[in-house]
Design an enzyme around this catalytic site. Sequence first.
Site, PDB file in Angstrom:
ATOM      1  N   SER A  19       0.808  -1.220   0.000  1.00 33.05           N
ATOM      2  CA  SER A  19       0.000   0.000   0.000  1.00 33.05           C
ATOM      3  C   SER A  19       0.841   1.270   0.000  1.00 33.05           C
ATOM      4  O   SER A  19       0.374   2.323  -0.444  1.00 33.05           O
ATOM      5  CB  SER A  19      -0.951   0.013   1.203  1.00 33.05           C
TER       6      SER A  19
ATOM      7  N   ASN B 246       3.994  -5.271   5.614  1.00 29.78           N
ATOM      8  CA  ASN B 246       2.880  -6.103   6.072  1.00 29.78           C
ATOM      9  C   ASN B 246       3.373  -7.341   6.809  1.00 29.78           C
ATOM     10  O   ASN B 246       2.724  -7.790   7.754  1.00 29.78           O
ATOM     11  CB  ASN B 246       1.967  -6.471   4.903  1.00 29.78           C
TER      12      ASN B 246
ATOM     13  N   ASP C 180      -3.842   7.096  10.140  1.00 32.19           N
ATOM     14  CA  ASP C 180      -3.414   5.763  10.588  1.00 32.19           C
ATOM     15  C   ASP C 180      -1.952   5.733  11.029  1.00 32.19           C
ATOM     16  O   ASP C 180      -1.493   4.759  11.613  1.00 32.19           O
ATOM     17  CB  ASP C 180      -3.682   4.701   9.521  1.00 32.19           C
TER      18      ASP C 180
ATOM     19  N   HIS D  78       0.590   5.547   6.506  1.00 35.37           N
ATOM     20  CA  HIS D  78       0.611   5.904   5.092  1.00 35.37           C
ATOM     21  C   HIS D  78       0.723   7.407   4.904  1.00 35.37           C
ATOM     22  O   HIS D  78       0.030   8.166   5.589  1.00 35.37           O
ATOM     23  CB  HIS D  78      -0.670   5.407   4.402  1.00 35.37           C
TER      24      HIS D  78
END
Length: 194
Positions: free
Chosen positions: A18, A84, A165, A168
């Site tokens: 992402s 991740n 968050d 990002h």
Amino acid sequence: MAVAQAAPARSVLVLGDSLSAAHNIPVASGWVHLLGERLGKMEPPWRVVNASISGETSLSGRNHLPALLAKERPAVVVIELGANDGLRGLPLDALRDNLAAMIDLAQKRGARVLLLGIELPVNYGPQYRDGLRAIYADLARSKRTALVPFLLEGVALDPTLMQDDGLHPLAAGEPRVLDNVWQGLAPLLKAARH
């Protein structure tokens, strides 16, 4: 009258998660798109293939890479994976093995490799965080790849550049992310010219 055909663009393949897939921001604001705009203006131009998928782990990236290499035949492969794996607390040995395998696959195809390192939030503890950081440095040294130690350097700790968050970047932070990547990528582009 014959029309001169432009030489085919060399390509850069970005395999990421992402952080490279423009998570929650317009795709045109993401660092990979900005890179494509910059490389498209070079002479001769370069083409960027963004194969980044939100949620991608090093294992899924490893599984996707052979087909991408065969189809795109990139001169440069940018690997931005591991965040991740780290956020899920997956074993670091598996991450190391997957990244090493991807580097080997790309290099066997004649591509130059840029490895983009990531950092985890402090609540993951120093042992795991240090171990993750060391993987990128060790692989870059042993596999002779280019390395950007931390993709979000100068961005991650600036709340004006990060999404709520805390993981990002906002669109405003993406040019800085591109600057970080460019430091490692520019020499590879120069070296890849014949």
